[in-house]
Motif scaffolding. Structure first.
Motif, PDB file in Angstrom:
ATOM      1  N   VAL A  84      16.388  16.817 -35.443  1.00  0.00           N
ATOM      2  CA  VAL A  84      16.047  17.181 -34.435  1.00  0.00           C
ATOM      3  C   VAL A  84      15.360  18.082 -34.332  1.00  0.00           C
ATOM      4  O   VAL A  84      13.869  18.338 -34.134  1.00  0.00           O
ATOM      5  CB  VAL A  84      16.340  16.617 -32.879  1.00  0.00           C
ATOM      6  CG1 VAL A  84      15.560  17.097 -32.009  1.00  0.00           C
ATOM      7  CG2 VAL A  84      17.207  15.029 -32.645  1.00  0.00           C
ATOM      8  N   VAL A  85      16.219  19.079 -34.986  1.00  0.00           N
ATOM      9  CA  VAL A  85      16.035  19.998 -34.796  1.00  0.00           C
ATOM     10  C   VAL A  85      14.282  20.500 -35.905  1.00  0.00           C
ATOM     11  O   VAL A  85      13.314  21.141 -35.944  1.00  0.00           O
ATOM     12  CB  VAL A  85      16.652  21.383 -35.079  1.00  0.00           C
ATOM     13  CG1 VAL A  85      15.794  22.380 -35.665  1.00  0.00           C
ATOM     14  CG2 VAL A  85      17.622  21.491 -34.561  1.00  0.00           C
ATOM     15  N   GLY A 121       8.677  21.566 -37.217  1.00  0.00           N
ATOM     16  CA  GLY A 121       7.383  21.195 -37.959  1.00  0.00           C
ATOM     17  C   GLY A 121       6.191  21.284 -37.681  1.00  0.00           C
ATOM     18  O   GLY A 121       5.447  21.096 -37.320  1.00  0.00           O
ATOM     19  N   LEU A 122       6.366  21.040 -35.866  1.00  0.00           N
ATOM     20  CA  LEU A 122       5.454  20.563 -34.669  1.00  0.00           C
ATOM     21  C   LEU A 122       5.028  22.152 -34.369  1.00  0.00           C
ATOM     22  O   LEU A 122       4.579  21.987 -33.351  1.00  0.00           O
ATOM     23  CB  LEU A 122       5.874  20.119 -33.731  1.00  0.00           C
ATOM     24  CG  LEU A 122       6.580  17.935 -34.073  1.00  0.00           C
ATOM     25  CD1 LEU A 122       6.826  17.274 -33.112  1.00  0.00           C
ATOM     26  CD2 LEU A 122       4.864  17.782 -34.607  1.00  0.00           C
ATOM     27  N   ALA A 131       5.817  17.115 -22.780  1.00  0.00           N
ATOM     28  CA  ALA A 131       7.024  16.232 -22.183  1.00  0.00           C
ATOM     29  C   ALA A 131       7.763  15.367 -23.117  1.00  0.00           C
ATOM     30  O   ALA A 131       8.551  15.544 -23.172  1.00  0.00           O
ATOM     31  CB  ALA A 131       6.022  15.310 -21.033  1.00  0.00           C
ATOM     32  N   ALA A 132       7.290  14.876 -24.173  1.00  0.00           N
ATOM     33  CA  ALA A 132       7.655  13.475 -25.362  1.00  0.00           C
ATOM     34  C   ALA A 132       8.358  15.067 -25.434  1.00  0.00           C
ATOM     35  O   ALA A 132      10.303  14.982 -25.634  1.00  0.00           O
ATOM     36  CB  ALA A 132       6.597  13.528 -26.109  1.00  0.00           C
ATOM     37  N   LEU A 133       8.353  15.896 -26.410  1.00  0.00           N
ATOM     38  CA  LEU A 133       8.949  17.484 -27.066  1.00  0.00           C
ATOM     39  C   LEU A 133      11.097  17.572 -26.226  1.00  0.00           C
ATOM     40  O   LEU A 133      11.320  17.849 -25.969  1.00  0.00           O
ATOM     41  CB  LEU A 133       8.283  18.385 -28.175  1.00  0.00           C
ATOM     42  CG  LEU A 133       7.621  17.857 -29.034  1.00  0.00           C
ATOM     43  CD1 LEU A 133       6.303  19.085 -29.113  1.00  0.00           C
ATOM     44  CD2 LEU A 133       8.174  16.839 -29.705  1.00  0.00           C
ATOM     45  N   GLY A 134      10.145  18.006 -24.408  1.00  0.00           N
ATOM     46  CA  GLY A 134      10.915  18.340 -24.357  1.00  0.00           C
ATOM     47  C   GLY A 134      11.873  17.453 -23.752  1.00  0.00           C
ATOM     48  O   GLY A 134      13.483  17.754 -23.345  1.00  0.00           O
ATOM     49  N   VAL A 170      18.367  28.504 -31.029  1.00  0.00           N
ATOM     50  CA  VAL A 170      16.570  29.654 -30.939  1.00  0.00           C
ATOM     51  C   VAL A 170      15.808  29.268 -32.104  1.00  0.00           C
ATOM     52  O   VAL A 170      16.370  29.065 -33.889  1.00  0.00           O
ATOM     53  CB  VAL A 170      16.666  31.245 -31.407  1.00  0.00           C
ATOM     54  CG1 VAL A 170      14.914  31.132 -30.911  1.00  0.00           C
ATOM     55  CG2 VAL A 170      16.978  31.227 -29.771  1.00  0.00           C
ATOM     56  N   LEU A 171      14.511  28.047 -31.718  1.00  0.00           N
ATOM     57  CA  LEU A 171      13.635  27.776 -33.499  1.00  0.00           C
ATOM     58  C   LEU A 171      13.288  28.593 -33.703  1.00  0.00           C
ATOM     59  O   LEU A 171      12.618  28.871 -35.006  1.00  0.00           O
ATOM     60  CB  LEU A 171      13.287  26.272 -32.936  1.00  0.00           C
ATOM     61  CG  LEU A 171      14.147  25.175 -32.167  1.00  0.00           C
ATOM     62  CD1 LEU A 171      12.698  23.707 -32.508  1.00  0.00           C
ATOM     63  CD2 LEU A 171      15.172  25.123 -33.698  1.00  0.00           C
TER      64      LEU A 171
END
Length: 203
Positions: free
Chosen positions: A94-95, A100-101, A131-134, A191-192
């Motif tokens: 997921v990370v 990448g986005l 919203a989808a990424l959230g 933290v990304l």
């Protein structure tokens, strides 16, 4: 009736003597009492033999029980390790996708800053994407007026403090974020990317 001749050498036996002596009345009683075996002798021999045979079986059962318990403990540890690794692999995947986005989200942020994301299809697309990424735990952070935190912010510029800026707290006493150049992003507690900001010191 003819009388039997008597033997002068035979001992005199009277009826009274026989009645007085019980053993004489039961001539086989003494012999039977002497021949009776001691009670428990045969049973004790069998029990002693059984004890000698049961000890190896008891040791073998204890050894097998210890092997079973060790195998059960190893299986429990293995299952815990597999479950933990499965969760870590899922989180890492997921990370990686969210990271990448981030360039796409940066472009959306710039478009929003220039007023291009106000209405229309583009705004609807950006809202649905965020919203989808959230749902996967992605949360943006970093805002003007926040105290500078080196674990959350990356200071790219040092600016002059503007007391007329309504976005800055009037009671600030530490280095404060005055401009957000790129928002930061978190996935859960991870933290990304730190928020890239300009900071200033209050005068």
């Amino acid at each position: 009736m003819t009388e039997q001749p008597t033997d002068p050498t035979a001992p005199d036996v009277t009826t009274e003597a026989v009645n007085d002596d019980p053993q004489a009345a039961q001539p086989g009683a003494a012999a039977d009492e002497q021949e009776t075996p001691t009670e428990g002798t045969a049973a004790d021999e069998v029990a002693d033999a059984g004890v000698g045979q049961a000890a190896p079986e008891t040791d073998l059962a204890a050894e097998r029980l210890a092997d079973l318990q060790r195998l059960q403990a190893e299986y429990v540890n293995y299952k815990r390790r597999v479950d933990r690794d499965r969760v870590e692999v899922k989180q890492s995947a997921v990370v990686e996708v969210l990271t990448g986005l981030l360039p796409v989200l940066d472009e959306i942020h710039l478009a929003r800053e220039h007023g291009d994301v106000v209405d229309g299809p583009f705004k609807a697309i950006t809202d649905k994407l965020e919203a989808a990424l959230g749902k996967y735990g992605l949360v943006p952070f970093g805002a003007v007026g926040e105290p500078f935190d080196p674990t959350q912010h990356e200071a790219l510029m040092h600016a002059e403090w503007n007391p007329d800026d309504e976005n800055l707290p009037s009671d600030a006493t530490t280095t404060t974020v005055v401009t957000v150049l790129q928002p930061g992003f978190k996935a859960g507690d991870r933290v990304l990317r730190a928020a890239r900001v300009a900071v200033a010191d209050p005068t």
